[in-house]
Design a protein around this motif. Structure first.
Motif, PDB file in Angstrom:
ATOM      1  N   GLU A  29     -97.747 150.219 -64.049  1.00 20.97           N
ATOM      2  CA  GLU A  29     -97.059 149.126 -64.779  1.00 20.97           C
ATOM      3  C   GLU A  29     -97.167 149.256 -66.293  1.00 20.97           C
ATOM      4  O   GLU A  29     -96.428 148.610 -67.021  1.00 20.97           O
ATOM      5  CB  GLU A  29     -97.745 147.788 -64.452  1.00 20.97           C
ATOM      6  CG  GLU A  29     -97.515 147.220 -63.102  1.00 20.97           C
ATOM      7  CD  GLU A  29     -98.432 145.991 -62.954  1.00 20.97           C
ATOM      8  OE1 GLU A  29     -98.411 145.092 -63.809  1.00 20.97           O
ATOM      9  OE2 GLU A  29     -99.213 145.971 -62.001  1.00 20.97           O
ATOM     10  N   PHE A  30     -98.158 150.033 -66.750  1.00 26.27           N
ATOM     11  CA  PHE A  30     -98.494 150.031 -68.188  1.00 26.27           C
ATOM     12  C   PHE A  30     -97.418 150.726 -69.012  1.00 26.27           C
ATOM     13  O   PHE A  30     -97.036 151.855 -68.720  1.00 26.27           O
ATOM     14  CB  PHE A  30     -99.843 150.734 -68.393  1.00 26.27           C
ATOM     15  CG  PHE A  30    -100.307 150.763 -69.815  1.00 26.27           C
ATOM     16  CD1 PHE A  30    -100.724 149.601 -70.465  1.00 26.27           C
ATOM     17  CD2 PHE A  30    -100.355 151.949 -70.531  1.00 26.27           C
ATOM     18  CE1 PHE A  30    -101.173 149.633 -71.785  1.00 26.27           C
ATOM     19  CE2 PHE A  30    -100.802 151.996 -71.848  1.00 26.27           C
ATOM     20  CZ  PHE A  30    -101.199 150.829 -72.469  1.00 26.27           C
ATOM     21  N   GLU A  31     -96.927 150.014 -69.981  1.00 20.56           N
ATOM     22  CA  GLU A  31     -95.962 150.649 -70.889  1.00 20.56           C
ATOM     23  C   GLU A  31     -96.652 150.900 -72.206  1.00 20.56           C
ATOM     24  O   GLU A  31     -97.234 149.967 -72.789  1.00 20.56           O
ATOM     25  CB  GLU A  31     -94.745 149.744 -71.087  1.00 20.56           C
ATOM     26  CG  GLU A  31     -93.823 149.806 -69.887  1.00 20.56           C
ATOM     27  CD  GLU A  31     -92.707 148.779 -69.972  1.00 20.56           C
ATOM     28  OE1 GLU A  31     -92.311 148.447 -71.108  1.00 20.56           O
ATOM     29  OE2 GLU A  31     -92.276 148.326 -68.926  1.00 20.56           O
ATOM     30  N   VAL A  32     -96.574 152.116 -72.678  1.00 20.76           N
ATOM     31  CA  VAL A  32     -97.255 152.482 -73.926  1.00 20.76           C
ATOM     32  C   VAL A  32     -96.630 151.681 -75.062  1.00 20.76           C
ATOM     33  O   VAL A  32     -95.408 151.730 -75.241  1.00 20.76           O
ATOM     34  CB  VAL A  32     -97.120 153.997 -74.187  1.00 20.76           C
ATOM     35  CG1 VAL A  32     -97.779 154.361 -75.497  1.00 20.76           C
ATOM     36  CG2 VAL A  32     -97.704 154.785 -73.026  1.00 20.76           C
ATOM     37  N   PRO A  33     -97.461 150.892 -75.786  1.00 19.25           N
ATOM     38  CA  PRO A  33     -96.881 150.120 -76.898  1.00 19.25           C
ATOM     39  C   PRO A  33     -96.284 151.032 -77.970  1.00 19.25           C
ATOM     40  O   PRO A  33     -96.837 152.113 -78.212  1.00 19.25           O
ATOM     41  CB  PRO A  33     -98.073 149.344 -77.469  1.00 19.25           C
ATOM     42  CG  PRO A  33     -99.224 149.601 -76.562  1.00 19.25           C
ATOM     43  CD  PRO A  33     -98.899 150.761 -75.696  1.00 19.25           C
ATOM     44  N   ALA A  34     -95.169 150.611 -78.542  1.00 21.43           N
ATOM     45  CA  ALA A  34     -94.577 151.419 -79.620  1.00 21.43           C
ATOM     46  C   ALA A  34     -95.524 151.400 -80.804  1.00 21.43           C
ATOM     47  O   ALA A  34     -96.096 150.350 -81.131  1.00 21.43           O
ATOM     48  CB  ALA A  34     -93.238 150.802 -80.020  1.00 21.43           C
ATOM     49  N   SER A  35     -95.754 152.569 -81.417  1.00 19.91           N
ATOM     50  CA  SER A  35     -96.725 152.571 -82.530  1.00 19.91           C
ATOM     51  C   SER A  35     -96.010 152.350 -83.864  1.00 19.91           C
ATOM     52  O   SER A  35     -94.822 152.434 -83.967  1.00 19.91           O
ATOM     53  CB  SER A  35     -97.496 153.876 -82.547  1.00 19.91           C
ATOM     54  OG  SER A  35     -96.606 154.951 -82.514  1.00 19.91           O
TER      55      SER A  35
END
Ligand code: PLP
Length: 394
Positions: free
Chosen positions: A388-394
């Motif tokens: 489910e984890f979506e990598v946060p936009a940096s």
């Protein structure tokens, strides 16, 4: 006034534990967390372990504190057991890891002072290390993140690259007292020393008459499946700092030394008001009772192998996130391809407690007495969270 009564130096998460049961922490609203952080490698017997609890309760009813002005039957007994099971001949008890490292630094310098070389004050330390938050220990680690605004830092430390024996050798000079190193860097990202590095430091110390000081505050006390992590490397230190797991959650630390290394630590050179008090000693005895039982370290090794295998099997399903597993025994880190910090709260919201470390590592530090069922639960829940984890936009 906007400042909180608790000095706001921690980025505290919304978890507000009020109770613990084995490998689980229970929050104010009754929510349950599988605790694979263990108070950052502290609760090595999990929470509310009956033997530890009873030892603390019984001792609290008898005697909580006496001054180190008096004889300490409790301290003598625990120190003897630690010496009997390690390289050490003598132990100084502290209340924390940073104090144990402070004592280790003082012992190393004082050794040279006692041996007619008071100019030998410099400890060679290693980048990405963590040794605590006192002035000497932040100066030793040499990271600007910890020293910024607290200057002047203490002189007498030179930091070189971790696991680089040539860099360590090049830093040795006539002022050098010794090396201060974590056999496995914890905060720095669960990075084990290579055997060549740690054995090489031992050899350099022998050749130049230096002290090898190990910081085993995080990696020691059974966490890697040996009493101390250096045992895996076939070397012995002169001085060692221990804490965290040593009290199973009760504040306790220790500085261990050989007789030779402690040559300068004579009456009046060091002290602590509460260090080595009867209550802490009772906790320390209870922890040793359990971890020195036959088969305990084998259990840690077996659970460590099982957890590592399960994590390694899971990684290919999420190879956009995870790179591999590093560490030893139940001191494991999942190296991530992205920043590990945002995953920690995401897992927490799904009932799993872990800790971030430097270099994009997610630390997995369960209690040492976990069972296979905890490992299965952890890895299944981690895997489903990773989906489910979506990598946060940096
Ligand atoms: N040394 C190491 C390797 C540590 O990991 C820590 C704490 O994380 C310390 C020293 C400091 O211990 P304490 O926080 O008990 O002072």
């Amino acid at each position: 006034m906007t400042i909180t009564p608790l000095m706001p130096v921690y980025p505290r998460s919304p978890v507000r534990p009020v109770r613990g049961e084995g490998a689980y922490l229970i929050g104010e609203q009754g929510e349950r967390y599988l605790d694979f952080a263990s108070g950052i490698a502290v609760n090595l017997l999990g929470h509310s372990h009956p033997h530890l609890t009873k030892a603390i309760q019984d001792q609290a009813a008898k005697l909580v504190h006496v001054s180190n002005m008096y004889g300490s039957p409790q301290g003598e007994h625990l120190a003897q057991r630690i010496c009997d099971n390690s390289f050490a001949d003598t132990v100084f008890f502290t209340n924390s890891g940073a104090e144990a490292v402070e004592c280790a630094i003082k012992t190393a310098r004082r050794y040279h002072f006692a041996n007619g070389a008071p100019e030998r004050k410099k400890l060679i330390t290693f980048a990405s290390a963590f040794h605590g938050r006192t002035m000497a220990t932040i100066s030793a680690a040499g990271s600007e993140k910890m020293t910024s605004g607290f200057e002047p830092v203490l002189p007498g430390f030179e930091t070189v690259e971790f696991d680089n024996l040539d860099a360590a050798a090049a830093a040795v000079d006539a002022q050098t007292a010794g090396f201060l190193v974590e056999p496995i860097q914890g905060e720095g990202g669960i990075r084990p020393s290579s055997p060549e590095f740690l054995q090489g430091l031992r050899k350099l110390a022998d050749e130049h008459g230096l002290m090898l000081v190990l910081d085993e505050v995080q990696c020691g006390y059974g966490r890697t499946g040996a009493f101390f992590a250096h045992e895996h490397y076939g070397i012995e230190p002169d001085i060692l700092a221990s804490a965290k797991g040593i009290g199973g959650g009760f504040p306790l630390g220790a500085c261990l030394a050989t007789e030779k290394a402690a040559a300068g630590m004579v009456v009046g050179t060091h002290g602590s008001t509460c260090g080595g008090g009867p209550l802490a000693m009772a906790a320390g005895e209870a922890v040793l009772d359990v971890i020195l039982e036959d088969g305990f370290f084998d259990h840690v090794k077996a659970m460590g192998d099982r957890l590592r295998q399960a994590l390694e099997q899971m990684i290919p399903n999420h190879d956009h996130l995870f790179e591999g597993v590093q560490g030893m025994g139940l001191m494991l880190g999942i190296k991530m391809k992205v920043d590990s910090k945002p995953l920690v709260p995401f897992l927490r919201e799904r009932g799993l407690l872990t800790v971030a470390a430097a270099n994009n590592v997610l630390r997995v530090l369960p209690p040492l007495n976990i069972e296979e069922s905890h490992i299965t639960e952890f890895v299944e829940r981690l895997s489903s969270a990773a989906r489910e984890f979506e990598v946060p936009a940096s």
